[in-house]
Design a protein around this motif. Structure first.
Motif, PDB file in Angstrom:
ATOM      1  N   VAL A 137      -6.314   2.826  -1.130  1.00 44.37           N
ATOM      2  CA  VAL A 137      -7.457   1.921  -0.942  1.00 44.37           C
ATOM      3  C   VAL A 137      -7.417   0.794  -1.965  1.00 44.37           C
ATOM      4  O   VAL A 137      -7.664  -0.377  -1.641  1.00 44.37           O
ATOM      5  CB  VAL A 137      -8.782   2.696  -1.036  1.00 44.37           C
ATOM      6  CG1 VAL A 137      -9.969   1.740  -1.017  1.00 44.37           C
ATOM      7  CG2 VAL A 137      -8.896   3.684   0.115  1.00 44.37           C
ATOM      8  N   GLY A 138      -7.095   1.143  -3.211  1.00 44.01           N
ATOM      9  CA  GLY A 138      -7.023   0.121  -4.251  1.00 44.01           C
ATOM     10  C   GLY A 138      -5.935  -0.900  -3.984  1.00 44.01           C
ATOM     11  O   GLY A 138      -6.147  -2.112  -4.151  1.00 44.01           O
ATOM     12  N   GLN A 139      -4.776  -0.429  -3.547  1.00 41.17           N
ATOM     13  CA  GLN A 139      -3.676  -1.344  -3.232  1.00 41.17           C
ATOM     14  C   GLN A 139      -4.020  -2.231  -2.037  1.00 41.17           C
ATOM     15  O   GLN A 139      -3.728  -3.434  -2.039  1.00 41.17           O
ATOM     16  CB  GLN A 139      -2.396  -0.550  -2.941  1.00 41.17           C
ATOM     17  CG  GLN A 139      -1.756   0.101  -4.153  1.00 41.17           C
ATOM     18  CD  GLN A 139      -0.977  -0.897  -4.991  1.00 41.17           C
ATOM     19  OE1 GLN A 139      -1.020  -2.099  -4.782  1.00 41.17           O
ATOM     20  NE2 GLN A 139      -0.254  -0.395  -5.983  1.00 41.17           N
ATOM     21  N   TRP A 140      -4.619  -1.651  -1.021  1.00 45.13           N
ATOM     22  CA  TRP A 140      -4.927  -2.425   0.177  1.00 45.13           C
ATOM     23  C   TRP A 140      -5.982  -3.496  -0.099  1.00 45.13           C
ATOM     24  O   TRP A 140      -5.910  -4.606   0.423  1.00 45.13           O
ATOM     25  CB  TRP A 140      -5.406  -1.497   1.284  1.00 45.13           C
ATOM     26  CG  TRP A 140      -5.712  -2.203   2.562  1.00 45.13           C
ATOM     27  CD1 TRP A 140      -6.941  -2.596   3.020  1.00 45.13           C
ATOM     28  CD2 TRP A 140      -4.772  -2.648   3.549  1.00 45.13           C
ATOM     29  NE1 TRP A 140      -6.837  -3.239   4.223  1.00 45.13           N
ATOM     30  CE2 TRP A 140      -5.509  -3.285   4.578  1.00 45.13           C
ATOM     31  CE3 TRP A 140      -3.392  -2.558   3.672  1.00 45.13           C
ATOM     32  CZ2 TRP A 140      -4.897  -3.831   5.699  1.00 45.13           C
ATOM     33  CZ3 TRP A 140      -2.791  -3.107   4.795  1.00 45.13           C
ATOM     34  CH2 TRP A 140      -3.534  -3.731   5.783  1.00 45.13           C
ATOM     35  N   PRO A 193      -7.541  -0.935   9.108  1.00 49.21           N
ATOM     36  CA  PRO A 193      -6.316  -0.184   8.785  1.00 49.21           C
ATOM     37  C   PRO A 193      -6.517   0.908   7.743  1.00 49.21           C
ATOM     38  O   PRO A 193      -5.978   2.011   7.886  1.00 49.21           O
ATOM     39  CB  PRO A 193      -5.367  -1.287   8.276  1.00 49.21           C
ATOM     40  CG  PRO A 193      -5.845  -2.524   8.949  1.00 49.21           C
ATOM     41  CD  PRO A 193      -7.330  -2.390   8.996  1.00 49.21           C
ATOM     42  N   ILE A 194      -7.286   0.617   6.701  1.00 48.13           N
ATOM     43  CA  ILE A 194      -7.429   1.617   5.637  1.00 48.13           C
ATOM     44  C   ILE A 194      -8.293   2.782   6.072  1.00 48.13           C
ATOM     45  O   ILE A 194      -8.215   3.875   5.507  1.00 48.13           O
ATOM     46  CB  ILE A 194      -8.019   0.953   4.359  1.00 48.13           C
ATOM     47  CG1 ILE A 194      -7.727   1.816   3.118  1.00 48.13           C
ATOM     48  CG2 ILE A 194      -9.498   0.686   4.512  1.00 48.13           C
ATOM     49  CD1 ILE A 194      -6.265   1.983   2.820  1.00 48.13           C
ATOM     50  N   LEU A 195      -9.114   2.594   7.109  1.00 44.43           N
ATOM     51  CA  LEU A 195      -9.948   3.695   7.598  1.00 44.43           C
ATOM     52  C   LEU A 195      -9.107   4.817   8.190  1.00 44.43           C
ATOM     53  O   LEU A 195      -9.545   5.970   8.234  1.00 44.43           O
ATOM     54  CB  LEU A 195     -10.941   3.183   8.647  1.00 44.43           C
ATOM     55  CG  LEU A 195     -12.074   2.285   8.149  1.00 44.43           C
ATOM     56  CD1 LEU A 195     -12.950   1.853   9.314  1.00 44.43           C
ATOM     57  CD2 LEU A 195     -12.920   2.997   7.106  1.00 44.43           C
ATOM     58  N   PHE A 196      -7.905   4.496   8.644  1.00 45.41           N
ATOM     59  CA  PHE A 196      -7.048   5.515   9.235  1.00 45.41           C
ATOM     60  C   PHE A 196      -6.461   6.455   8.181  1.00 45.41           C
ATOM     61  O   PHE A 196      -5.912   7.508   8.528  1.00 45.41           O
ATOM     62  CB  PHE A 196      -5.918   4.858  10.029  1.00 45.41           C
ATOM     63  CG  PHE A 196      -6.377   4.203  11.294  1.00 45.41           C
ATOM     64  CD1 PHE A 196      -6.636   4.957  12.421  1.00 45.41           C
ATOM     65  CD2 PHE A 196      -6.574   2.834  11.356  1.00 45.41           C
ATOM     66  CE1 PHE A 196      -7.079   4.354  13.596  1.00 45.41           C
ATOM     67  CE2 PHE A 196      -7.002   2.215  12.518  1.00 45.41           C
ATOM     68  CZ  PHE A 196      -7.260   2.984  13.647  1.00 45.41           C
ATOM     69  N   VAL A 197      -6.563   6.091   6.905  1.00 44.65           N
ATOM     70  CA  VAL A 197      -6.034   6.952   5.852  1.00 44.65           C
ATOM     71  C   VAL A 197      -6.916   8.176   5.650  1.00 44.65           C
ATOM     72  O   VAL A 197      -6.421   9.292   5.433  1.00 44.65           O
ATOM     73  CB  VAL A 197      -5.914   6.165   4.534  1.00 44.65           C
ATOM     74  CG1 VAL A 197      -5.487   7.083   3.390  1.00 44.65           C
ATOM     75  CG2 VAL A 197      -4.924   5.020   4.697  1.00 44.65           C
ATOM     76  N   TYR A 198      -8.217   8.009   5.733  1.00 47.46           N
ATOM     77  CA  TYR A 198      -9.152   9.075   5.390  1.00 47.46           C
ATOM     78  C   TYR A 198      -9.057  10.316   6.281  1.00 47.46           C
ATOM     79  O   TYR A 198      -9.113  11.443   5.762  1.00 47.46           O
ATOM     80  CB  TYR A 198     -10.582   8.534   5.394  1.00 47.46           C
ATOM     81  CG  TYR A 198     -10.883   7.684   4.189  1.00 47.46           C
ATOM     82  CD1 TYR A 198     -11.264   8.271   2.988  1.00 47.46           C
ATOM     83  CD2 TYR A 198     -10.788   6.306   4.237  1.00 47.46           C
ATOM     84  CE1 TYR A 198     -11.542   7.495   1.880  1.00 47.46           C
ATOM     85  CE2 TYR A 198     -11.061   5.516   3.138  1.00 47.46           C
ATOM     86  CZ  TYR A 198     -11.440   6.120   1.955  1.00 47.46           C
ATOM     87  OH  TYR A 198     -11.706   5.356   0.858  1.00 47.46           O
ATOM     88  N   ALA A 211       0.826  -1.210   0.000  1.00 54.77           N
ATOM     89  CA  ALA A 211       0.000   0.000   0.000  1.00 54.77           C
ATOM     90  C   ALA A 211       0.859   1.258   0.000  1.00 54.77           C
ATOM     91  O   ALA A 211       0.577   2.209  -0.741  1.00 54.77           O
ATOM     92  CB  ALA A 211      -0.942  -0.010   1.204  1.00 54.77           C
ATOM     93  N   VAL A 212       1.919   1.261   0.813  1.00 52.31           N
ATOM     94  CA  VAL A 212       2.748   2.463   0.936  1.00 52.31           C
ATOM     95  C   VAL A 212       3.594   2.675  -0.316  1.00 52.31           C
ATOM     96  O   VAL A 212       3.558   3.745  -0.939  1.00 52.31           O
ATOM     97  CB  VAL A 212       3.650   2.367   2.184  1.00 52.31           C
ATOM     98  CG1 VAL A 212       4.643   3.531   2.218  1.00 52.31           C
ATOM     99  CG2 VAL A 212       2.800   2.358   3.447  1.00 52.31           C
TER     100      VAL A 212
END
Length: 295
Positions: free
Chosen positions: A204-207, A272-277, A81-82
């Motif tokens: 999001v797409g990568q995750w 985990p991906i929710l922390f990006v927003y 993802a990173v």
């Protein structure tokens, strides 16, 4: 024509708030239900939940953490993802900037060639053969290189860059700055709203991606957490039995149901991906609106 009365305005606002509240509830409640189910006692949860969890415990999550390869796959997913997001943001933004320059030979051809990729899809078999022939099978670069330039992101960034004042580049060129220097010191910083927008899309797409992992990666050390948990989702009963055996080795054991395993896996992948927003939210709306003003 009579103007709406104050009572009519109040009634409209109440109805509007009620409608929007119902829509918000319909969007949020499924995720909330999954969360309270995952932290509830499996047997109590199987009898039905509405708004509050029953018999709160974290045995479901403890069982997930004891799964084989769960930690290594999580690291691979984070790295994917990173690194994948960084490569996509840099490559797509640089390409979008380059195709705005009239000095580039065949500029329109290169731009349209990338855009065509949004409409054409060769299919699974040609994609598999191409990735295999490029040496990307069982290779971490499989997660990075195919998504380096995305047509949709290029459109958004190119449109945004074209709205920037041309005088900024002209003054930099007068001072002796080259194209890459202008991109690095002027274009990229000024494009942060749209950059943050595509960074969210890319992350999001990568995750969430697992199909390339499923078809082209057989090395357990390169498998992502999405594929690991997807495989367990297809074997929820055996996973529940295995989790019970693992928990039985501890001081207290609870019966895990397939439904509780499914809910917990969903939360493990989603949280985990929710922390990006929250970090990107202030740029997201501004970037997507500014990048879509022109065609």
């Amino acid at each position: 024509m009579t103007k709406p009365t104050g009572l009519w305005n109040i009634s409209f606002n109440i109805a509007n708030y009620l409608l929007l509240s119902l829509i918000t509830f319909a969007c949020v409640y499924p995720f909330y239900y999954i969360f309270i189910y995952s932290i509830s006692d499996p047997l109590e949860a199987s009898r039905g939940l509405v708004f509050l969890p029953r018999g709160i415990n974290f045995d479901n999550y403890k069982a997930m953490l004891k799964l084989p390869d769960i930690y290594s796959s999580f690291v691979i997913s984070v790295l994917r993802a990173v690194i994948g997001t960084i490569v996509t943001v840099f490559s797509s933004s640089l390409f979008a900037y380059i195709v705005t320059k009239n000095e580039l030979v065949w500029r329109k051809f290169f731009y349209r060639f990338v855009i065509i990729s949004l409409y054409l899809n060769a299919g699974l078999i040609p994609w598999y053969l191409t990735m295999k022939n490029l040496g990307l099978k069982n290779n971490f670069l499989l997660y990075v290189l195919p998504g380096a330039i995305v047509g949709f992101y290029v459109i958004l960034i190119k449109t945004f860059i074209e709205q920037l004042p041309a005088a900024l580049e002209e003054s930099a060129m007068i001072d002796g700055a080259g194209y890459f220097t202008i991109y690095r010191k002027i274009i990229f910083p000024l494009s942060l709203p749209i950059i943050a927008t595509i960074a969210v899309f890319a992350a999001v797409g990568q995750w969430n991606s697992w199909q390339d992992n499923f078809f082209l990666v057989s090395d357990p050390k390169l498998q992502t957490i999405q594929l690991i948990l997807y495989n367990y989702l297809n074997q929820v009963q055996s996973l529940a039995n295995m989790s019970v055996q693992e928990l039985n080795r501890g001081a207290a054991a609870r019966i895990l149901t397939p439904q509780s395993v499914q809910m917990t896996i969903t939360m493990v992948v989603t949280i985990p991906i929710l922390f990006v927003y929250p970090f990107m939210q202030k740029y997201f709306v501004k970037g997507i609106m500014l990048g879509a003003v022109k065609g």
